[in-house]
Write a protein that holds these residues in place. Sequence first.
Motif, PDB file in Angstrom:
ATOM      1  N   ALA A  60      11.261  40.870  12.262  1.00 12.47           N
ATOM      2  CA  ALA A  60      11.900  40.410  11.031  1.00 12.47           C
ATOM      3  C   ALA A  60      12.828  39.235  11.345  1.00 12.47           C
ATOM      4  CB  ALA A  60      12.683  41.547  10.393  1.00 12.47           C
ATOM      5  N   ASN A  61      13.544  39.332  12.462  1.00  9.83           N
ATOM      6  CA  ASN A  61      14.303  38.223  13.036  1.00  9.83           C
ATOM      7  C   ASN A  61      13.802  38.030  14.467  1.00  9.83           C
ATOM      8  OD1 ASN A  61      16.177  37.681  10.838  1.00  9.83           O
ATOM      9  ND2 ASN A  61      17.099  39.681  11.343  1.00  9.83           N
ATOM     10  N   ILE A  62      14.377  37.076  15.147  1.00 10.20           N
ATOM     11  CA  ILE A  62      14.034  36.869  16.552  1.00 10.20           C
ATOM     12  C   ILE A  62      15.114  37.540  17.403  1.00 10.20           C
ATOM     13  CG2 ILE A  62      13.617  35.196  18.386  1.00 10.20           C
ATOM     14  CD1 ILE A  62      12.830  33.200  16.192  1.00 10.20           C
ATOM     15  N   GLU A  63      14.721  38.536  18.171  1.00 10.63           N
ATOM     16  CA  GLU A  63      15.635  39.172  19.118  1.00 10.63           C
ATOM     17  C   GLU A  63      15.503  38.443  20.449  1.00 10.63           C
ATOM     18  OE1 GLU A  63      14.967  43.346  19.353  1.00 10.63           O
ATOM     19  OE2 GLU A  63      15.431  43.696  17.231  1.00 10.63           O
TER      20      GLU A  63
ATOM     21  N   TYR B 195      14.667  32.846  11.959  1.00  8.81           N
ATOM     22  CA  TYR B 195      13.585  31.927  12.307  1.00  8.81           C
ATOM     23  C   TYR B 195      13.985  30.479  12.050  1.00  8.81           C
ATOM     24  CZ  TYR B 195      10.130  35.540  13.279  1.00  8.81           C
ATOM     25  OH  TYR B 195       9.436  36.584  13.852  1.00  8.81           O
ATOM     26  N   GLY B 196      14.694  30.240  10.950  1.00  7.37           N
ATOM     27  CA  GLY B 196      15.082  28.878  10.601  1.00  7.37           C
ATOM     28  C   GLY B 196      16.072  28.259  11.566  1.00  7.37           C
ATOM     29  N   ASP B 197      16.778  29.094  12.324  1.00 10.13           N
ATOM     30  CA  ASP B 197      17.776  28.602  13.277  1.00 10.13           C
ATOM     31  C   ASP B 197      17.251  28.540  14.706  1.00 10.13           C
ATOM     32  OD1 ASP B 197      19.780  28.330  11.346  1.00 10.13           O
ATOM     33  OD2 ASP B 197      20.427  30.423  11.588  1.00 10.13           O
TER      34      ASP B 197
ATOM     35  N   THR C 244      22.908  31.063  40.374  1.00  9.35           N
ATOM     36  CA  THR C 244      24.189  30.758  39.746  1.00  9.35           C
ATOM     37  C   THR C 244      24.809  32.013  39.131  1.00  9.35           C
ATOM     38  OG1 THR C 244      23.390  28.533  39.210  1.00  9.35           O
ATOM     39  CG2 THR C 244      25.309  29.337  37.978  1.00  9.35           C
ATOM     40  N   PRO C 245      26.107  32.231  39.302  1.00  5.20           N
ATOM     41  CA  PRO C 245      26.761  33.350  38.600  1.00  5.20           C
ATOM     42  C   PRO C 245      26.630  33.158  37.091  1.00  5.20           C
ATOM     43  CG  PRO C 245      28.196  32.449  40.301  1.00  5.20           C
ATOM     44  CD  PRO C 245      27.057  31.490  40.150  1.00  5.20           C
ATOM     45  N   CYS C 246      26.074  34.138  36.413  1.00  6.46           N
ATOM     46  CA  CYS C 246      25.777  34.020  34.987  1.00  6.46           C
ATOM     47  C   CYS C 246      26.142  35.302  34.239  1.00  6.46           C
ATOM     48  CB  CYS C 246      24.287  33.732  34.766  1.00  6.46           C
ATOM     49  SG  CYS C 246      23.753  32.087  35.263  1.00  6.46           S
ATOM     50  N   VAL C 247      26.125  35.184  32.930  1.00  6.33           N
ATOM     51  CA  VAL C 247      26.297  36.329  32.053  1.00  6.33           C
ATOM     52  C   VAL C 247      25.066  36.389  31.144  1.00  6.33           C
ATOM     53  CG1 VAL C 247      27.781  37.489  30.397  1.00  6.33           C
ATOM     54  CG2 VAL C 247      28.768  35.890  32.037  1.00  6.33           C
ATOM     55  N   GLN C 248      24.468  37.563  31.042  1.00  7.12           N
ATOM     56  CA  GLN C 248      23.315  37.729  30.158  1.00  7.12           C
ATOM     57  C   GLN C 248      23.783  38.262  28.807  1.00  7.12           C
ATOM     58  OE1 GLN C 248      20.381  40.793  31.041  1.00  7.12           O
ATOM     59  NE2 GLN C 248      18.725  39.396  30.502  1.00  7.12           N
ATOM     60  N   TYR C 249      23.256  37.650  27.760  1.00 11.17           N
ATOM     61  CA  TYR C 249      23.568  38.054  26.395  1.00 11.17           C
ATOM     62  C   TYR C 249      22.286  38.329  25.619  1.00 11.17           C
ATOM     63  CZ  TYR C 249      28.567  36.948  26.402  1.00 11.17           C
ATOM     64  OH  TYR C 249      29.918  36.961  26.649  1.00 11.17           O
ATOM     65  N   LYS C 250      22.426  39.091  24.551  1.00  7.88           N
ATOM     66  CA  LYS C 250      21.344  39.260  23.595  1.00  7.88           C
ATOM     67  C   LYS C 250      21.882  38.969  22.201  1.00  7.88           C
ATOM     68  CE  LYS C 250      21.926  44.290  23.028  1.00  7.88           C
ATOM     69  NZ  LYS C 250      21.239  45.610  23.123  1.00  7.88           N
TER      70      LYS C 250
ATOM     71  N   THR D 193      29.458  30.016  17.910  1.00  7.06           N
ATOM     72  CA  THR D 193      30.152  30.418  16.686  1.00  7.06           C
ATOM     73  C   THR D 193      30.313  29.236  15.735  1.00  7.06           C
ATOM     74  OG1 THR D 193      31.366  32.173  17.817  1.00  7.06           O
ATOM     75  CG2 THR D 193      32.296  31.364  15.760  1.00  7.06           C
ATOM     76  N   GLU D 194      30.693  28.087  16.305  1.00 12.34           N
ATOM     77  CA  GLU D 194      30.899  26.901  15.473  1.00 12.34           C
ATOM     78  C   GLU D 194      29.585  26.373  14.905  1.00 12.34           C
ATOM     79  OE1 GLU D 194      32.520  22.301  15.945  1.00 12.34           O
ATOM     80  OE2 GLU D 194      33.035  23.808  17.458  1.00 12.34           O
ATOM     81  N   GLN D 195      28.567  26.303  15.723  1.00 10.86           N
ATOM     82  CA  GLN D 195      27.293  25.715  15.299  1.00 10.86           C
ATOM     83  C   GLN D 195      26.599  26.557  14.222  1.00 10.86           C
ATOM     84  OE1 GLN D 195      25.672  22.851  16.051  1.00 10.86           O
ATOM     85  NE2 GLN D 195      27.286  22.101  17.408  1.00 10.86           N
ATOM     86  N   PHE D 196      26.794  27.861  14.272  1.00  8.21           N
ATOM     87  CA  PHE D 196      26.048  28.733  13.353  1.00  8.21           C
ATOM     88  C   PHE D 196      26.972  29.502  12.404  1.00  8.21           C
ATOM     89  CE2 PHE D 196      23.401  27.985  17.043  1.00  8.21           C
ATOM     90  CZ  PHE D 196      22.207  27.590  16.466  1.00  8.21           C
ATOM     91  N   ASN D 197      28.197  28.996  12.252  1.00  8.16           N
ATOM     92  CA  ASN D 197      29.136  29.570  11.285  1.00  8.16           C
ATOM     93  C   ASN D 197      29.281  31.084  11.447  1.00  8.16           C
ATOM     94  OD1 ASN D 197      29.629  27.044   9.975  1.00  8.16           O
ATOM     95  ND2 ASN D 197      27.648  27.254   8.938  1.00  8.16           N
ATOM     96  N   ALA D 198      29.342  31.513  12.688  1.00  8.37           N
ATOM     97  CA  ALA D 198      29.532  32.933  13.029  1.00  8.37           C
ATOM     98  C   ALA D 198      28.390  33.821  12.543  1.00  8.37           C
ATOM     99  CB  ALA D 198      30.862  33.440  12.487  1.00  8.37           C
ATOM    100  N   ALA D 199      27.227  33.230  12.246  1.00  4.92           N
ATOM    101  CA  ALA D 199      26.083  34.020  11.788  1.00  4.92           C
ATOM    102  C   ALA D 199      25.344  34.680  12.956  1.00  4.92           C
ATOM    103  CB  ALA D 199      25.118  33.130  11.011  1.00  4.92           C
ATOM    104  N   ILE D 200      25.571  34.196  14.165  1.00  5.99           N
ATOM    105  CA  ILE D 200      24.955  34.767  15.362  1.00  5.99           C
ATOM    106  C   ILE D 200      26.038  35.491  16.150  1.00  5.99           C
ATOM    107  CG2 ILE D 200      23.825  34.240  17.558  1.00  5.99           C
ATOM    108  CD1 ILE D 200      22.427  31.920  16.168  1.00  5.99           C
ATOM    109  N   HIS D 201      25.756  36.733  16.535  1.00  4.94           N
ATOM    110  CA  HIS D 201      26.757  37.567  17.227  1.00  4.94           C
ATOM    111  C   HIS D 201      26.224  37.981  18.601  1.00  4.94           C
ATOM    112  CE1 HIS D 201      28.828  37.801  13.372  1.00  4.94           C
ATOM    113  NE2 HIS D 201      27.660  38.104  12.824  1.00  4.94           N
TER     114      HIS D 201
END
Length: 208
Positions: free
Chosen positions: A166-169, A142-144, A131-137, A187-195
Motif C-alpha cells: 500500500a506504501n513503500i516500506e 509512492y509519489g515521494d 563506515t559506521p552507520c545507522v540503519q533506519y526503516k 523532516t524538512e523535505q517531507f514536512n514530517a510526513a516520513i517517520h
Amino acid sequence: MKPYKTFDKDAEAELVEKRSRFIAQAFQIQSEEEALSLLGKVRSKYWDARHHVYAYSLRENNITRFSDDGEPAKTAGPPVLDVITREGVTDCMIVVTRYFGGTLLGAGGLVRAYGKSAKMALDEAGVVTMTPCVQYKAQVDYGDWGRFQNVLKTLGASNPEGTFGANIETTFWIPLEEEQKALAELTEQFNAAIHPEKIKEDYFCLEV
C-alpha cells in the motif's frame, strides 16, 4: 567507531614460478577462531602441498599473525603480511599454498613469489571501506519515492531498499556522523510526513 578497510569478498589467485605453484586465497574473517578454521580447511583441501603460509589481521585487540610454515624464516609469512599492512586492510586473512616444483627459488625468489601471489589474491578480493552507520526503516508514499531516493543520495546514505505494498516500506543506512543532519533534512523535505525508525548501529559499505 571508525571506518576501516577490508576485503570485498573471498577470492583466489594462482602463480607459477619455476614450476612451483602458489595458490593464494583471500578470506574475510571476524576472529582468530575463524582464521584457524579456514586454515584447517585449506590444509585439508590441499593436503599434499608442502607449505600453507598465512597472515591475518583483526581489528579486535589489533591482532596480526603470520606463519612461514616451514619455509626459511621471513621469506613467506612476512611478505604476505606486508601485502595486508600496505593496503591497510583488516578482518582478513591470506593463505598461500605452495606446491614445490623441484627448483629452489632462493630467499629473494620466495619473498617475491609469496608477496606477488598474495597481492594477486588481494586484487581479486577487492578492497572496500566499512563506515559506521545507522540503519533506519520508514514508510514512504509512492509519489515521494523518487525524491526520497534523491534526498538520501545527497546525504551520503545507502540506496534504499523498498518493499512495495500500500506504501513503500524501506530500509536504508545513514553515516553515523551525519545521522542528526539527515533526520532533520528528511523532516524538512517531507514536512514530517516520513517517520524514520532506528533499527541498529553497525558498519556498512556505502560504496556502489
